[in-house]
Design a protein around this motif. Structure first.
Motif, PDB file in Angstrom:
ATOM      1  N   LEU A  59       7.208  -1.104  -7.527  1.00 19.48           N
ATOM      2  CA  LEU A  59       5.831  -1.369  -7.125  1.00 19.48           C
ATOM      3  C   LEU A  59       5.460  -2.834  -7.362  1.00 19.48           C
ATOM      4  O   LEU A  59       4.849  -3.486  -6.514  1.00 19.48           O
ATOM      5  N   GLU A  60       5.827  -3.341  -8.526  1.00 25.10           N
ATOM      6  CA  GLU A  60       5.503  -4.734  -8.883  1.00 25.10           C
ATOM      7  C   GLU A  60       6.200  -5.722  -7.949  1.00 25.10           C
ATOM      8  O   GLU A  60       5.657  -6.788  -7.631  1.00 25.10           O
ATOM      9  N   TYR A  78       4.239   5.331  -5.742  1.00 22.08           N
ATOM     10  CA  TYR A  78       4.208   5.210  -7.203  1.00 22.08           C
ATOM     11  C   TYR A  78       3.257   6.244  -7.786  1.00 22.08           C
ATOM     12  O   TYR A  78       3.543   6.876  -8.827  1.00 22.08           O
ATOM     13  N   ASN A  79       2.114   6.472  -7.125  1.00 23.11           N
ATOM     14  CA  ASN A  79       1.153   7.466  -7.616  1.00 23.11           C
ATOM     15  C   ASN A  79       1.722   8.883  -7.533  1.00 23.11           C
ATOM     16  O   ASN A  79       1.266   9.783  -8.256  1.00 23.11           O
ATOM     17  N   GLN A  80       2.720   9.073  -6.646  1.00 21.71           N
ATOM     18  CA  GLN A  80       3.365  10.378  -6.527  1.00 21.71           C
ATOM     19  C   GLN A  80       4.631  10.454  -7.377  1.00 21.71           C
ATOM     20  O   GLN A  80       5.401  11.411  -7.277  1.00 21.71           O
ATOM     21  N   THR A 128       0.837  -1.213   0.000  1.00 26.33           N
ATOM     22  CA  THR A 128       0.000   0.000   0.000  1.00 26.33           C
ATOM     23  C   THR A 128       0.872   1.264   0.000  1.00 26.33           C
ATOM     24  O   THR A 128       0.600   2.236  -0.725  1.00 26.33           O
ATOM     25  N   ARG A 129       1.927   1.274   0.801  1.00 25.70           N
ATOM     26  CA  ARG A 129       2.846   2.411   0.844  1.00 25.70           C
ATOM     27  C   ARG A 129       3.523   2.608  -0.500  1.00 25.70           C
ATOM     28  O   ARG A 129       3.654   3.738  -0.995  1.00 25.70           O
ATOM     29  N   GLN A 130       3.960   1.502  -1.119  1.00 25.33           N
ATOM     30  CA  GLN A 130       4.648   1.591  -2.410  1.00 25.33           C
ATOM     31  C   GLN A 130       3.707   2.100  -3.486  1.00 25.33           C
ATOM     32  O   GLN A 130       4.118   2.844  -4.383  1.00 25.33           O
TER      33      GLN A 130
END
Length: 365
Positions: free
Chosen positions: A148-149, A138-140, A132-134
């Motif tokens: 992320l993967e 990634y969205n930022q 969830t943190r990653q």
């Protein structure tokens, strides 16, 4: 049949029913009054109530004989033991197996499986937070898609690990329950098999005959002893198929035995077996003594007359004086028609057509 009776039975019946003139050898007679009965002849043997042969369920050598002829026994009392050393070893092995597979003896295995589930849950929780943190980073545009993967892959791996841990625990518990139950069943069967080597009494009663000795080889078809009630006996009679329809429950039965010559004992019909013996063409009828002899021995033979009907003090003549067509020959030479009722082995009841003062003679050829 009603008239198919041995001579000694004729004598018994004649004495019993107070013949008064019917046995006269005089050529000239008068009708006389007497008691008369109609009966069905039967023969059979006396059985002790609940009489049976004790037989083993298994084959083996008799190790102990714990009763003698004539012994009184209680229901469940041990009578014989068959050598069962091999079976005792099998029972001991079954007990060890049951102990080994018992759930309480395998709690450590279940505890290990539960710990594995707990560790898998904690790792899944950690990997879920990292993923969830990653994803937020990634969205930022802080981390790359590859990073992320990697976190996503670790999260999915933790999910699979928890699922596998839960399955392993469930399988282990099911396997342990199955093994424990199977081992207990085997122990129960083994214990029952051990009891098969002990022959016990099925009734409260008496041992009438011990048929084997210590050291004899026996099997399921070999009777070991004859047992039955000590003070209750049943008269088993064979009644001809032509007479069975006349028999009813509670009918009076007059019994004679060779072991009590000259004596007549009374009984009552207690049971009528509805199935005919195809070989002998007879039915089994049971009766119970109302006035039994002092001592009774099982398998004693007897003869009996089942009383169908009785009348007291009726007008009778000897059967040999009754001509065909129910007529008699008067002393005057006249043939006279009469109406008849009951017949026994000696006499016949006269319902009408004669008076006590009438004189009869035998018909000459």
């Amino acid at each position: 049949m009603l008239i198919n009776v041995p001579m000694k039975q004729l004598v018994s019946i004649s004495l019993l029913f107070l013949v008064t003139g019917c046995g006269s050898k005089s050529e000239r007679i008068h009708p006389g009054f007497r008691d008369i009965s109609s009966s069905v002849y039967a023969s059979g043997s006396i059985k002790s109530k609940n009489q049976y042969q004790a037989v083993p369920l298994v084959s083996g050598i008799i190790r102990e004989v714990l009763v003698d002829d004539g012994a009184s026994v209680r229901k469940g009392q041990l009578l014989f033991r068959i050598d069962n050393r091999t079976q005792l070893i099998n029972e001991e092995n079954a007990a060890l197996s049951a102990s080994y597979y018992d759930i309480s003896s395998n709690q450590d295995k279940l505890e290990d499986a539960r710990n594995a589930i707990q560790l898998a849950r904690e790792k899944l929780r950690t990997d879920s937070l990292l993923y969830t943190r990653q994803l937020n980073l990634y969205n930022q545009n802080v981390v790359s898609k590859v990073e992320l993967e990697q976190k996503e892959l670790a999260y999915q791996s933790s999910q699979n690990a928890l699922s596998s841990a839960l399955i392993r625990y469930s399988d282990l518990k099911r396997q342990l329950n199955f093994s424990a139950k199977q081992a207990k069943n085997n122990l129960s069967l083994s214990s029952k098999s051990v009891s098969d080597f002990e022959i016990r009494s099925d009734i409260d009663g008496r041992v009438y005959s011990v048929l084997i000795e210590k050291g004899d080889l026996v099997g399921p078809q070999v009777p070991l002893a004859v047992l039955g009630s000590a003070d209750s006996f049943v008269l088993e009679m064979q009644v001809d198929e032509y007479d069975i329809a006349k028999i009813e429950l509670n009918m009076r039965v007059l019994v004679t035995m060779d072991s009590y010559k000259g004596q007549v004992f009374e009984a009552k019909v207690s049971k009528i077996n509805p199935l005919m013996n195809e070989r002998s063409k007879t039915f089994t009828v049971e009766a119970l003594f109302t006035k039994p002899p002092k001592r009774i021995f099982p398998n004693t033979s007897f003869e009996a007359n089942i009383v169908l009907e009785s009348k007291k003090r009726v007008l009778t003549i000897p059967r040999r004086y009754l001509l065909k067509g129910d007529s008699v020959l008067l002393a005057s030479g006249e043939k006279k028609k009469v109406s008849v009722g009951l017949r026994d082995f000696d006499c016949v009841e006269i319902l009408s057509g004669l008076k006590p003062e009438d004189e009869l003679i035998l018909e000459t050829e």
